[in-house]
Every structure is written in C-alpha cells, then in structure tokens.
Design a protein around this motif. Structure first.
Motif, short mmCIF file in Angstrom:
data_model
loop_
_atom_site.label_atom_id
_atom_site.label_comp_id
_atom_site.label_asym_id
_atom_site.label_seq_id
_atom_site.Cartn_x
_atom_site.Cartn_y
_atom_site.Cartn_z
N LEU A 297 0.82 -1.21 0.00
CA LEU A 297 0.00 0.00 0.00
C LEU A 297 0.86 1.26 0.00
CD1 LEU A 297 -2.89 -1.08 2.41
CD2 LEU A 297 -2.94 -0.92 -0.11
N ALA A 298 1.99 1.22 0.69
CA ALA A 298 2.91 2.37 0.68
C ALA A 298 3.46 2.60 -0.72
CB ALA A 298 4.04 2.16 1.69
N LYS A 299 3.84 1.52 -1.40
CA LYS A 299 4.33 1.65 -2.76
C LYS A 299 3.22 2.15 -3.68
CE LYS A 299 6.80 -0.49 -6.55
NZ LYS A 299 7.75 -1.51 -6.93
N SER A 300 2.02 1.66 -3.47
CA SER A 300 0.88 2.08 -4.26
C SER A 300 0.63 3.59 -4.10
CB SER A 300 -0.37 1.30 -3.85
OG SER A 300 -1.45 1.60 -4.69
N ALA A 301 0.67 4.07 -2.87
CA ALA A 301 0.47 5.50 -2.60
C ALA A 301 1.56 6.34 -3.24
CB ALA A 301 0.41 5.74 -1.09
N MET A 302 2.80 5.85 -3.17
CA MET A 302 3.92 6.58 -3.78
C MET A 302 3.75 6.66 -5.29
SD MET A 302 7.16 6.00 -5.47
CE MET A 302 7.37 4.27 -5.18
N LEU A 303 3.35 5.56 -5.91
CA LEU A 303 3.14 5.56 -7.36
C LEU A 303 1.98 6.45 -7.75
CD1 LEU A 303 3.70 1.76 -8.12
CD2 LEU A 303 5.22 3.66 -8.72
N LYS A 304 0.90 6.43 -6.98
CA LYS A 304 -0.25 7.29 -7.26
C LYS A 304 0.14 8.76 -7.17
CE LYS A 304 -3.99 4.18 -5.92
NZ LYS A 304 -5.05 3.90 -4.92
N ALA A 305 0.96 9.09 -6.16
CA ALA A 305 1.41 10.47 -5.99
C ALA A 305 2.23 10.95 -7.19
CB ALA A 305 2.22 10.61 -4.70
N LYS A 306 2.89 10.02 -7.85
CA LYS A 306 3.68 10.35 -9.04
C LYS A 306 2.84 10.26 -10.32
CE LYS A 306 8.15 8.84 -7.26
NZ LYS A 306 9.31 7.96 -7.48
N LEU B 125 1.36 7.54 -11.46
CA LEU B 125 1.64 6.29 -12.15
C LEU B 125 0.64 5.18 -11.84
CD1 LEU B 125 5.51 6.28 -11.63
CD2 LEU B 125 4.24 6.97 -13.68
N GLY B 126 -0.46 5.50 -11.20
CA GLY B 126 -1.43 4.48 -10.82
C GLY B 126 -1.01 3.78 -9.54
N GLY B 127 -1.80 2.81 -9.14
CA GLY B 127 -1.51 2.11 -7.89
C GLY B 127 -0.67 0.88 -8.09
N TYR B 128 -0.61 0.06 -7.04
CA TYR B 128 0.16 -1.18 -7.08
C TYR B 128 -0.71 -2.27 -6.46
CZ TYR B 128 4.48 -3.86 -7.45
OH TYR B 128 5.46 -4.76 -7.82
N SER B 129 -1.41 -2.98 -7.31
CA SER B 129 -2.38 -3.99 -6.85
C SER B 129 -1.69 -5.27 -6.39
CB SER B 129 -3.34 -4.33 -7.98
OG SER B 129 -2.65 -4.99 -9.03
N GLN B 130 -2.45 -6.11 -5.72
CA GLN B 130 -1.96 -7.42 -5.35
C GLN B 130 -1.55 -8.19 -6.60
OE1 GLN B 130 -5.40 -8.96 -3.26
NE2 GLN B 130 -4.55 -8.44 -1.26
N GLU B 131 -2.38 -8.11 -7.62
CA GLU B 131 -2.07 -8.82 -8.86
C GLU B 131 -0.77 -8.34 -9.47
OE1 GLU B 131 -4.09 -10.01 -13.15
OE2 GLU B 131 -5.03 -8.45 -11.94
N LYS B 132 -0.55 -7.03 -9.48
CA LYS B 132 0.68 -6.47 -10.07
C LYS B 132 1.90 -6.95 -9.28
CE LYS B 132 3.09 -3.41 -12.53
NZ LYS B 132 3.97 -4.07 -13.48
N LEU B 133 1.84 -6.90 -7.96
CA LEU B 133 2.95 -7.38 -7.14
C LEU B 133 3.21 -8.86 -7.42
CD1 LEU B 133 5.12 -7.18 -4.96
CD2 LEU B 133 3.30 -7.45 -3.24
N GLY B 134 2.15 -9.64 -7.46
CA GLY B 134 2.32 -11.06 -7.73
C GLY B 134 2.98 -11.31 -9.08
N CYS B 135 2.49 -10.65 -10.11
CA CYS B 135 3.06 -10.83 -11.45
C CYS B 135 4.51 -10.35 -11.51
CB CYS B 135 2.21 -10.11 -12.49
SG CYS B 135 0.61 -10.86 -12.77
N ASP B 136 4.78 -9.22 -10.85
CA ASP B 136 6.15 -8.68 -10.84
C ASP B 136 7.14 -9.61 -10.15
OD1 ASP B 136 5.30 -6.42 -12.17
OD2 ASP B 136 5.48 -5.08 -10.44
N THR B 137 6.64 -10.51 -9.33
CA THR B 137 7.52 -11.40 -8.56
C THR B 137 7.42 -12.85 -9.00
OG1 THR B 137 5.87 -11.57 -6.80
CG2 THR B 137 7.56 -9.86 -6.56
#
Length: 119
Positions: free
Chosen positions: A16-25, A27-39
């Motif tokens: 959620l912290a990464k999601s908030a940081m990306l939204k502030a820039k 760049l959209g959020g960082y979903s559970q699905e995105k984290l899972g796929c990225d890893t």
C-alpha cells in the motif's frame, strides 16, 4: 499462519505504501495482482495468492518473500520483524546510503556503550 502474523500485515503495508507513492507520481496504484506478477506468480492466480499472503492464510517460501521485498523496496527482515519499533528502524535505515547506515550503527553502539549495555 495466523492472520495477524507480522509478515501478512507488513507485506500489505509495504504494498500500500508503494501504491500510494506511485499514485502520488501519477503512475497508478500497485495492486496485489501487479505485485504477484512482478515477482513471478502466474497472472491467473497472482491476485488470489497475494490475497492469501496478505490475509495470513499462507506464508511464501523465503525466495518468494525476498522477491516481494525487492519489488516493494523494503528489507526482507522488515517483512518478518516481530517488533514494530525495530521494523520501523529497519525501514528508515534501509532508505539511507551505506555510509549513513554506518553512522547510525556507530551512534547506536555509542548509546549502548554509554549505558553499559553489551551487544
């Protein structure tokens, strides 16, 4: 694993912290699905598996946990830390350049020494 295990709560907090940081820039959020796929989790199951990890129903193996930490830019120890103060200290020092981390360590050693506390 219990739902209140530090791993599940810290994993969600870091995402959620990464999601908030990306939204502030913008760049959209960082979903559970995105984290899972990225890893390395298959897209078809990424959201469900991440939800299980964040709900404390399952605990990933250490290699997967390390991939989460890297993707979330947090130290692996943070995800497993039982003590909230130490977890916060880990996050703070992790974000510092190496030379400043050494300064924090030296300062902590000075405090221990002045209080006659051994490591």
């Amino acid at each position: 694993m219990k739902p209140n295990h530090p791993f599940s709560t810290r994993l969600k907090a870091a995402r959620l912290a990464k999601s908030a940081m990306l939204k502030a820039k913008g760049l959209g959020g960082y979903s559970q699905e995105k984290l899972g796929c990225d890893t390395g989790i298959e897209e078809a199951t990424a959201s469900a598996r991440m939800n299980q990890y964040e709900q404390g129903k399952h605990l990933p193996d250490l290699q997967q946990a390390a991939r989460f930490a890297e993707a979330l830019d947090v130290p692996l120890a943070y995800l497993f830390c039982l003590d909230d103060d130490i977890a916060e200290l880990l996050l703070l020092t992790y974000s510092l350049p190496h030379d400043q981390r050494q300064q924090v360590t030296e300062f902590a050693l000075q405090i221990l020494t002045s209080n006659n506390i051994s490591k």
